[in-house]
Design a protein around this motif. Sequence first.
Motif, PDB file in Angstrom:
ATOM      1  N   PRO A  32      -6.981  11.004 -11.162  1.00  0.00           N
ATOM      2  CA  PRO A  32      -6.171  12.214 -11.267  1.00  0.00           C
ATOM      3  C   PRO A  32      -6.111  12.957  -9.930  1.00  0.00           C
ATOM      4  O   PRO A  32      -7.137  13.278  -9.334  1.00  0.00           O
ATOM      5  CB  PRO A  32      -6.899  13.033 -12.336  1.00  0.00           C
ATOM      6  CG  PRO A  32      -7.576  11.993 -13.179  1.00  0.00           C
ATOM      7  CD  PRO A  32      -8.008  10.928 -12.200  1.00  0.00           C
ATOM      8  N   GLY A  33      -4.908  13.147  -9.438  1.00  0.00           N
ATOM      9  CA  GLY A  33      -4.700  13.880  -8.192  1.00  0.00           C
ATOM     10  C   GLY A  33      -4.937  13.092  -6.920  1.00  0.00           C
ATOM     11  O   GLY A  33      -4.804  13.635  -5.827  1.00  0.00           O
ATOM     12  N   ARG A  34      -5.247  11.793  -7.020  1.00  0.00           N
ATOM     13  CA  ARG A  34      -5.558  11.009  -5.812  1.00  0.00           C
ATOM     14  C   ARG A  34      -5.156   9.549  -6.024  1.00  0.00           C
ATOM     15  O   ARG A  34      -5.643   8.903  -6.958  1.00  0.00           O
ATOM     16  CB  ARG A  34      -7.052  11.108  -5.535  1.00  0.00           C
ATOM     17  CG  ARG A  34      -7.447  10.655  -4.158  1.00  0.00           C
ATOM     18  CD  ARG A  34      -8.932  10.864  -3.884  1.00  0.00           C
ATOM     19  NE  ARG A  34      -9.735   9.965  -4.701  1.00  0.00           N
ATOM     20  CZ  ARG A  34     -10.592  10.361  -5.637  1.00  0.00           C
ATOM     21  NH1 ARG A  34     -10.771  11.628  -5.893  1.00  0.00           N
ATOM     22  NH2 ARG A  34     -11.289   9.480  -6.329  1.00  0.00           N
ATOM     23  N   VAL A  35      -4.267   9.041  -5.158  1.00  0.00           N
ATOM     24  CA  VAL A  35      -3.798   7.664  -5.287  1.00  0.00           C
ATOM     25  C   VAL A  35      -3.659   7.019  -3.911  1.00  0.00           C
ATOM     26  O   VAL A  35      -3.480   7.711  -2.907  1.00  0.00           O
ATOM     27  CB  VAL A  35      -2.454   7.587  -6.043  1.00  0.00           C
ATOM     28  CG1 VAL A  35      -2.627   8.023  -7.493  1.00  0.00           C
ATOM     29  CG2 VAL A  35      -1.378   8.411  -5.369  1.00  0.00           C
ATOM     30  N   ALA A  36      -3.731   5.690  -3.894  1.00  0.00           N
ATOM     31  CA  ALA A  36      -3.536   4.940  -2.653  1.00  0.00           C
ATOM     32  C   ALA A  36      -3.033   3.547  -2.999  1.00  0.00           C
ATOM     33  O   ALA A  36      -3.312   3.009  -4.074  1.00  0.00           O
ATOM     34  CB  ALA A  36      -4.840   4.849  -1.856  1.00  0.00           C
ATOM     35  N   ALA A  37      -2.274   2.970  -2.066  1.00  0.00           N
ATOM     36  CA  ALA A  37      -1.768   1.610  -2.214  1.00  0.00           C
ATOM     37  C   ALA A  37      -1.803   0.928  -0.861  1.00  0.00           C
ATOM     38  O   ALA A  37      -1.874   1.592   0.185  1.00  0.00           O
ATOM     39  CB  ALA A  37      -0.341   1.629  -2.768  1.00  0.00           C
ATOM     40  N   GLU A  38      -1.758  -0.393  -0.875  1.00  0.00           N
ATOM     41  CA  GLU A  38      -1.746  -1.172   0.361  1.00  0.00           C
ATOM     42  C   GLU A  38      -0.635  -2.208   0.311  1.00  0.00           C
ATOM     43  O   GLU A  38      -0.207  -2.625  -0.761  1.00  0.00           O
ATOM     44  CB  GLU A  38      -3.077  -1.912   0.548  1.00  0.00           C
ATOM     45  CG  GLU A  38      -4.237  -1.025   0.874  1.00  0.00           C
ATOM     46  CD  GLU A  38      -5.533  -1.793   1.081  1.00  0.00           C
ATOM     47  OE1 GLU A  38      -6.455  -1.191   1.631  1.00  0.00           O
ATOM     48  OE2 GLU A  38      -5.627  -2.981   0.679  1.00  0.00           O
ATOM     49  N   ALA A  39      -0.207  -2.602   1.496  1.00  0.00           N
ATOM     50  CA  ALA A  39       0.737  -3.720   1.648  1.00  0.00           C
ATOM     51  C   ALA A  39       0.250  -4.564   2.816  1.00  0.00           C
ATOM     52  O   ALA A  39      -0.149  -4.031   3.856  1.00  0.00           O
ATOM     53  CB  ALA A  39       2.155  -3.218   1.921  1.00  0.00           C
ATOM     54  N   PRO A  40       0.277  -5.895   2.665  1.00  0.00           N
ATOM     55  CA  PRO A  40      -0.164  -6.769   3.752  1.00  0.00           C
ATOM     56  C   PRO A  40       0.898  -6.872   4.841  1.00  0.00           C
ATOM     57  O   PRO A  40       2.084  -6.625   4.599  1.00  0.00           O
ATOM     58  CB  PRO A  40      -0.337  -8.122   3.061  1.00  0.00           C
ATOM     59  CG  PRO A  40       0.694  -8.094   1.977  1.00  0.00           C
ATOM     60  CD  PRO A  40       0.719  -6.654   1.502  1.00  0.00           C
ATOM     61  N   PHE A  41       0.462  -7.235   6.029  1.00  0.00           N
ATOM     62  CA  PHE A  41       1.419  -7.487   7.106  1.00  0.00           C
ATOM     63  C   PHE A  41       2.121  -8.828   6.897  1.00  0.00           C
ATOM     64  O   PHE A  41       3.319  -8.949   7.096  1.00  0.00           O
ATOM     65  CB  PHE A  41       0.712  -7.453   8.467  1.00  0.00           C
ATOM     66  CG  PHE A  41       1.659  -7.695   9.612  1.00  0.00           C
ATOM     67  CD1 PHE A  41       2.539  -6.714  10.010  1.00  0.00           C
ATOM     68  CD2 PHE A  41       1.683  -8.925  10.254  1.00  0.00           C
ATOM     69  CE1 PHE A  41       3.439  -6.940  11.053  1.00  0.00           C
ATOM     70  CE2 PHE A  41       2.572  -9.157  11.298  1.00  0.00           C
ATOM     71  CZ  PHE A  41       3.457  -8.159  11.692  1.00  0.00           C
ATOM     72  N   GLU A  42       1.347  -9.818   6.450  1.00  0.00           N
ATOM     73  CA  GLU A  42       1.882 -11.157   6.263  1.00  0.00           C
ATOM     74  C   GLU A  42       3.045 -11.115   5.270  1.00  0.00           C
ATOM     75  O   GLU A  42       2.919 -10.584   4.172  1.00  0.00           O
ATOM     76  CB  GLU A  42       0.802 -12.117   5.753  1.00  0.00           C
ATOM     77  CG  GLU A  42      -0.338 -12.328   6.719  1.00  0.00           C
ATOM     78  CD  GLU A  42      -1.325 -11.157   6.773  1.00  0.00           C
ATOM     79  OE1 GLU A  42      -1.427 -10.376   5.787  1.00  0.00           O
ATOM     80  OE2 GLU A  42      -1.967 -10.981   7.816  1.00  0.00           O
ATOM     81  N   GLY A  43       4.173 -11.686   5.680  1.00  0.00           N
ATOM     82  CA  GLY A  43       5.355 -11.720   4.834  1.00  0.00           C
ATOM     83  C   GLY A  43       6.216 -10.471   4.899  1.00  0.00           C
ATOM     84  O   GLY A  43       7.274 -10.413   4.272  1.00  0.00           O
ATOM     85  N   ASN A  44       5.772  -9.470   5.650  1.00  0.00           N
ATOM     86  CA  ASN A  44       6.493  -8.194   5.717  1.00  0.00           C
ATOM     87  C   ASN A  44       6.904  -7.809   7.130  1.00  0.00           C
ATOM     88  O   ASN A  44       7.232  -6.654   7.395  1.00  0.00           O
ATOM     89  CB  ASN A  44       5.647  -7.080   5.102  1.00  0.00           C
ATOM     90  CG  ASN A  44       5.537  -7.212   3.601  1.00  0.00           C
ATOM     91  OD1 ASN A  44       6.509  -7.563   2.941  1.00  0.00           O
ATOM     92  ND2 ASN A  44       4.356  -6.958   3.064  1.00  0.00           N
ATOM     93  N   ALA A  45       6.898  -8.786   8.045  1.00  0.00           N
ATOM     94  CA  ALA A  45       7.282  -8.501   9.435  1.00  0.00           C
ATOM     95  C   ALA A  45       8.804  -8.489   9.570  1.00  0.00           C
ATOM     96  O   ALA A  45       9.517  -9.150   8.825  1.00  0.00           O
ATOM     97  CB  ALA A  45       6.686  -9.537  10.377  1.00  0.00           C
TER      98      ALA A  45
END
Length: 149
Positions: A32-45
């Motif tokens: 509640p009130g705090r979130v985070a996400a990640e995305a890799p570099f591989e495949g997203n250049a």
Amino acid sequence: MTDDLLDLATAHLTGLIPVLGHMGVRVVEVAPGRVAAEAPFEGNANHVGTMYAGVLYSVAEVLGGVMGTATFDASRYATIIKGAEIRYLRAARTAVRSRAVLGEAEVARVAAEVEAVGKSDFVLEVEVTDADGTVVARLRGDYQLRAVS
């Protein structure tokens, strides 16, 4: 939150928005009130060897919906985006992490307003950092929490 619950949150998110799964976006913190996400570099250049701007936007913007689900009753409310502005500050050449916090007073205000009138606007400030902790982008998202039937 355990890894299993984060995996379930990621599966739910990518089930709703499949393109996030193609980007490799993962929920890495949800409370509640705090979130985070990640995305890799591989495949997203992109064509110049840095992370594609659309991925940076996506990993930041999606936190509004994740925040809504993590903070408010998802069986009664849904979050939509009304607008957003992103500033790309540095090139990202590593995986990235987006983070956002919605303070207790703002959570209480939104909860009271949506209960009273069926909707409430809120602003989410999202910071995106690379693997070294350098801020590569900042997004200001205007969201609305709405009662659902």
